[in-house]
Enzyme design. Structure first.
Site, PDB file in Angstrom:
ATOM      1  N   ARG A  28       1.181  -1.033   0.126  1.00  0.00           N
ATOM      2  CA  ARG A  28       0.418  -0.093   0.193  1.00  0.00           C
ATOM      3  C   ARG A  28       1.288   1.048  -0.212  1.00  0.00           C
ATOM      4  O   ARG A  28       1.447   1.527   0.777  1.00  0.00           O
ATOM      5  CB  ARG A  28      -0.576   0.115   0.956  1.00  0.00           C
ATOM      6  CG  ARG A  28      -1.831   1.438   1.327  1.00  0.00           C
ATOM      7  CD  ARG A  28      -2.851   0.824   1.030  1.00  0.00           C
ATOM      8  NE  ARG A  28      -3.810   1.869   0.959  1.00  0.00           N
ATOM      9  CZ  ARG A  28      -4.243   2.804   0.712  1.00  0.00           C
ATOM     10  NH1 ARG A  28      -4.324   2.525  -1.064  1.00  0.00           N
ATOM     11  NH2 ARG A  28      -5.557   3.847   1.338  1.00  0.00           N
ATOM     12  N   GLY A  29       0.938   1.855  -1.001  1.00  0.00           N
ATOM     13  CA  GLY A  29       1.609   2.968  -1.166  1.00  0.00           C
ATOM     14  C   GLY A  29       1.598   4.207   0.077  1.00  0.00           C
ATOM     15  O   GLY A  29       2.955   4.635   0.140  1.00  0.00           O
ATOM     16  N   ASP A  31       1.193   4.287   2.516  1.00  0.00           N
ATOM     17  CA  ASP A  31       1.929   3.375   4.123  1.00  0.00           C
ATOM     18  C   ASP A  31       3.281   3.156   4.170  1.00  0.00           C
ATOM     19  O   ASP A  31       4.688   3.265   5.653  1.00  0.00           O
ATOM     20  CB  ASP A  31       1.167   1.910   4.421  1.00  0.00           C
ATOM     21  CG  ASP A  31      -0.153   2.164   4.787  1.00  0.00           C
ATOM     22  OD1 ASP A  31      -0.774   3.249   5.356  1.00  0.00           O
ATOM     23  OD2 ASP A  31      -0.882   0.452   4.918  1.00  0.00           O
ATOM     24  N   LYS A  33       5.290   2.657   1.000  1.00  0.00           N
ATOM     25  CA  LYS A  33       6.271   3.170  -0.274  1.00  0.00           C
ATOM     26  C   LYS A  33       7.669   3.704  -0.548  1.00  0.00           C
ATOM     27  O   LYS A  33       9.091   3.405  -1.139  1.00  0.00           O
ATOM     28  CB  LYS A  33       5.836   4.393  -1.459  1.00  0.00           C
ATOM     29  CG  LYS A  33       5.953   3.994  -3.079  1.00  0.00           C
ATOM     30  CD  LYS A  33       5.143   4.593  -3.964  1.00  0.00           C
ATOM     31  CE  LYS A  33       4.649   3.977  -4.362  1.00  0.00           C
ATOM     32  NZ  LYS A  33       3.940   2.684  -4.360  1.00  0.00           N
ATOM     33  N   GLY A  61       2.766   6.965 -20.305  1.00  0.00           N
ATOM     34  CA  GLY A  61       1.786   6.920 -20.754  1.00  0.00           C
ATOM     35  C   GLY A  61       1.712   4.968 -21.327  1.00  0.00           C
ATOM     36  O   GLY A  61       1.088   5.045 -22.389  1.00  0.00           O
ATOM     37  N   GLU A  95      -4.511  -7.817  -7.129  1.00  0.00           N
ATOM     38  CA  GLU A  95      -2.895  -7.876  -7.175  1.00  0.00           C
ATOM     39  C   GLU A  95      -2.474  -9.266  -5.887  1.00  0.00           C
ATOM     40  O   GLU A  95      -2.467 -10.536  -6.704  1.00  0.00           O
ATOM     41  CB  GLU A  95      -1.798  -7.106  -6.074  1.00  0.00           C
ATOM     42  CG  GLU A  95      -1.524  -5.820  -7.823  1.00  0.00           C
ATOM     43  CD  GLU A  95      -0.376  -5.125  -7.423  1.00  0.00           C
ATOM     44  OE1 GLU A  95      -0.431  -4.568  -6.047  1.00  0.00           O
ATOM     45  OE2 GLU A  95      -0.491  -3.914  -7.432  1.00  0.00           O
TER      46      GLU A  95
END
Length: 184
Positions: A28-29, A31, A33, A61, A95
């Site tokens: 979880r980014g 928390d 990353k 992109g 995921e």
């Protein structure tokens, strides 16, 4: 993009659809990353492992879903960092579900890291007690703009089952200390 000479960023490999990763880091980014996930990524890259961490490997992109799914399917090891708000994220849960499906085909393994949560938090998700149980209840009640359920019961149950299955895998439990996981 990673600029370190030890990084195995896919930018040097072009399109990563056919690129095989050794390790996929699920987290979880907000928390972890900038702390545990990035520290783990850098340490693993120093050992010449091909590591997928979204911030480092996603191509600008490009549609991110196929890139993430490809990385999960090709990785032989998945590291799932379970943090207090992990189950708030549909991305994390999707995921994890794909990682469990990949593992069940005997092609990979999952190493759980319980950061600020206990394995029991992942097991007991049918009640309203515990952060993961409450998060799944919130997701279960989410509605679309036209008042339809955003996630069907089947999807919620798959997420619950994946969390429970991974909770039974021996992993690492700990808290953060100076940006690193402190394991008792």
């Amino acid at each position: 993009m990673a600029s370190s000479s030890t990084s195995t960023s896919t930018s040097s490999h072009g399109n990563n659809d056919n690129y095989v990763f050794d390790v996929f880091i699920n987290h979880r980014g907000p928390d972890v990353k900038r702390t545990l996930a990035t520290h783990l990524y850098n340490r693993l890259c120093k050992h010449d492992l091909r590591v997928f961490l979204d911030q480092q490997e996603l191509q600008e992109g490009e549609n991110i879903t196929p890139q993430i799914e490809s990385a999960i399917r090709t990785a032989s090891v998945h590291i799932a960092i379970f943090s207090p708000r992990y189950a708030d994220s549909r991305w994390c849960l999707d995921e994890l579900l794909l990682m469990v499906e990949t593992m069940s085909k005997a092609r990979s393994t999952i190493i759980p890291v319980f950061y600020g949560v206990k394995p029991a938090d992942l097991r007991w998700t049918h009640s309203k007690n515990g952060a993961y149980a409450r998060a799944l209840c919130v997701l279960e009640e989410k509605k679309t703009f036209d008042n339809q359920r955003r996630y069907d019961y089947s999807t919620i149950e798959k997420w619950r089952n994946a969390l429970s299955e991974v909770a039974d895998i021996k992993g690492f439990e700990g808290e953060m200390y100076n940006g690193c996981l402190a394991v008792p």
